[in-house]
Structure formats: structure tokens, C-alpha cells
Scaffold this motif. Structure first.
Motif, PDB file in Angstrom:
ATOM      1  N   SER A  36       0.762  -1.193  -0.091  1.00  0.00           N
ATOM      2  CA  SER A  36       0.042  -0.126  -0.097  1.00  0.00           C
ATOM      3  C   SER A  36       0.852   1.182   0.105  1.00  0.00           C
ATOM      4  CB  SER A  36      -1.008  -0.122   1.262  1.00  0.00           C
ATOM      5  OG  SER A  36      -0.315   0.278   2.426  1.00  0.00           O
ATOM      6  N   ARG A  38       0.573   4.088   1.727  1.00  0.00           N
ATOM      7  CA  ARG A  38       0.836   4.161   3.130  1.00  0.00           C
ATOM      8  C   ARG A  38       2.075   3.468   3.798  1.00  0.00           C
ATOM      9  NH1 ARG A  38      -2.398   7.857   5.403  1.00  0.00           N
ATOM     10  NH2 ARG A  38      -4.571   8.384   4.397  1.00  0.00           N
ATOM     11  N   ALA A  41       5.392   4.919   2.037  1.00  0.00           N
ATOM     12  CA  ALA A  41       5.715   6.122   2.772  1.00  0.00           C
ATOM     13  C   ALA A  41       6.232   6.020   4.198  1.00  0.00           C
ATOM     14  CB  ALA A  41       4.226   6.947   2.707  1.00  0.00           C
ATOM     15  N   ARG A  42       5.351   5.207   4.937  1.00  0.00           N
ATOM     16  CA  ARG A  42       5.714   4.849   6.291  1.00  0.00           C
ATOM     17  C   ARG A  42       7.359   4.248   6.376  1.00  0.00           C
ATOM     18  NH1 ARG A  42       1.998   2.206   7.651  1.00  0.00           N
ATOM     19  NH2 ARG A  42       2.407   0.202   7.528  1.00  0.00           N
ATOM     20  N   GLY A  47       5.606  11.475   5.213  1.00  0.00           N
ATOM     21  CA  GLY A  47       4.178  11.385   5.332  1.00  0.00           C
ATOM     22  C   GLY A  47       3.635  11.010   4.223  1.00  0.00           C
ATOM     23  N   ILE A  48       2.475  10.571   4.031  1.00  0.00           N
ATOM     24  CA  ILE A  48       1.447  10.083   2.897  1.00  0.00           C
ATOM     25  C   ILE A  48       1.523  11.219   2.000  1.00  0.00           C
ATOM     26  CG2 ILE A  48      -0.592  10.414   3.971  1.00  0.00           C
ATOM     27  CD1 ILE A  48       0.314   7.771   1.436  1.00  0.00           C
ATOM     28  N   TYR A  52       2.366  11.642  -2.049  1.00  0.00           N
ATOM     29  CA  TYR A  52       1.516  11.832  -3.108  1.00  0.00           C
ATOM     30  C   TYR A  52       2.095  13.338  -3.769  1.00  0.00           C
ATOM     31  CZ  TYR A  52      -2.481   8.764  -1.608  1.00  0.00           C
ATOM     32  OH  TYR A  52      -3.169   7.907  -1.319  1.00  0.00           O
ATOM     33  N   ARG A  58      -0.849   5.517  -7.496  1.00  0.00           N
ATOM     34  CA  ARG A  58      -0.028   4.366  -7.533  1.00  0.00           C
ATOM     35  C   ARG A  58       0.595   4.135  -8.962  1.00  0.00           C
ATOM     36  NH1 ARG A  58       0.388  -0.250  -4.457  1.00  0.00           N
ATOM     37  NH2 ARG A  58       0.945  -2.030  -5.636  1.00  0.00           N
TER      38      ARG A  58
END
Length: 203
Positions: A36, A38, A41-42, A47-48, A52, A58
């Protein structure tokens, strides 16, 4: 006094983008990792929203990873030849190709749509990879390090077969072992005959 800040911001943005590409590549190549946005990013430590800003969808992230991998393969051929004998460069390039195959497998849910839309050119990618293989084969022929009768198309087909079989055969058949055998087959007959004699002398 405040002019350096935008420059620093651009540098931070470039680092964030590189980190996201690195993590996304690793995640897509791992069948067990969470893919995913998220999670990517993690793991990248951003941060998400940062993700973006660089990759709004995606599809845009997958496209960037795909293009980055192709560049690594095409540029990698020249870089490896600059520091290694052609046969050694070929073996190390095979590992790069394997990483690309693994990453590509993690894109299967997105890649067909990118190809259909024209964002990713399958034929162009094929030509670029064959040119990279040809670069190493040509250097190997000139050095007497690789067989003169093997084509880039044959080499690519062999590599795809190896990674397909290794993926399906489980732990009893490893890609590394198959690649070593394949490379031995790419060497001139003279070299293959000399290797057993060298090993016998060492024993």
C-alpha cells in the motif's frame, strides 16, 4: 539571507523522492511486503502527503520505479564493464536483471494498464535491455571472454527462463546456481576446458 532555503527544500525533495523510489522498489520485489502507498511512505520515513506530492497515484509511482529499474539495467552494463572483465560484468548484470524481474512481478496489477496507455513502452524497454546485453556480449567477444555466437535475444530468453524456473522450483533450485551454470555456457569452449584443469591443480 533566505535564498538558500528553496535550494535546501529542493534537495530535501530530491532525497525524499529517491528514498520513496528505493523503498517502493524493495517492496514491489518482495512477495511478502505490504504494497500500500501508506506502507511505502511509512517505511520511507515520510508522510503520505509527501508521497502524493511526488507520485499522485499508484500508477505514477509504479511507472517511476519501472523507468528507474530500466535505467539501472541499461546504465549498469556500461558501469560494470568500466570496472570488471566482461564475463564478470555479465554475471553481475544478471543479478540486476533478476532484481528487475522480481520488481516487475510486483507491478503485475498495475503494469498492463501502463503499457496499454502508452506510459510504458514494452517494445522500447525490450530494445533497451537487448542493447545492454549486446554491449556486454560485444565486449566479451573482443576480449575472448564470452562466446562470439550467442545473441542478446538468446541471452535474454535464457535469463527469463532461469528466473521463471527458480521462482517455481522452491529452495532446491536457486537462481544463483543456475546463473553460474548459464554463464559457464556463455564462455568460449577453451575457457570451459581450462577450468577443470585449474581446479585439479589447486586440489
Amino acid at each position: 539571507m533566505t535564498r538558500p532555503k528553496p535550494r535546501a527544500t529542493r534537495a530535501d525533495a530530491a532525497r525524499n523522492r529517491d528514498q520513496l523510489l528505493e523503498v517502493a522498489t524493495r517492496v514491489l520485489a518482495s512477495p511478502k511486503a505490504e504494497t500500500s502507498l501508506r506502507a511505502i511512505a511509512r517505511e520511507a520515513g515520510v508522510g503520505i502527503g509527501t508521497l502524493y506530492r511526488h507520485f499522485p497515484t499508484r500508477e505514477s509511482l509504479v511507472e517511476a520505479v519501472y523507468r528507474d529499474q530500466v535505467v539501472r539495467l541499461t546504465k549498469g552494463a556500461q558501469d560494470l564493464l568500466a570496472g570488471e572483465a566482461p564475463a564478470v560484468a555479465m554475471r553481475r548484470w544478471m543479478d540486476l536483471f533478476g532484481n528487475w524481474i522480481a520488481t516487475k512481478n510486483g507491478m503485475l496489477d498495475t503494469l498492463p494498464a501502463l503499457i496499454e496507455s502508452g506510459a510504458v513502452g514494452h517494445a522500447r524497454t525490450r530494445d533497451e535491455l537487448l542493447n545492454a546485453i549486446s554491449t556486454i556480449l560485444d565486449a566479451g567477444r573482443a576480449a575472448g571472454d564470452l562466446r562470439p555466437d550467442v545473441t542478446a535475444e538468446e541471452t535474454a530468453a535464457g535469463l527469463i527462463g532461469i528466473f521463471t524456473v527458480a521462482h517455481q522450483s522452491g529452495p532446491t533450485v536457486t537462481a544463483d546456481r543456475l546463473l553460474d551454470i548459464f554463464l559457464d555456457g556463455l564462455r568460449p569452449q577453451r575457457h570451459r576446458e581450462e577450468q577443470p584443469r585449474e581446479r585439479a591443480r589447486q586440489d
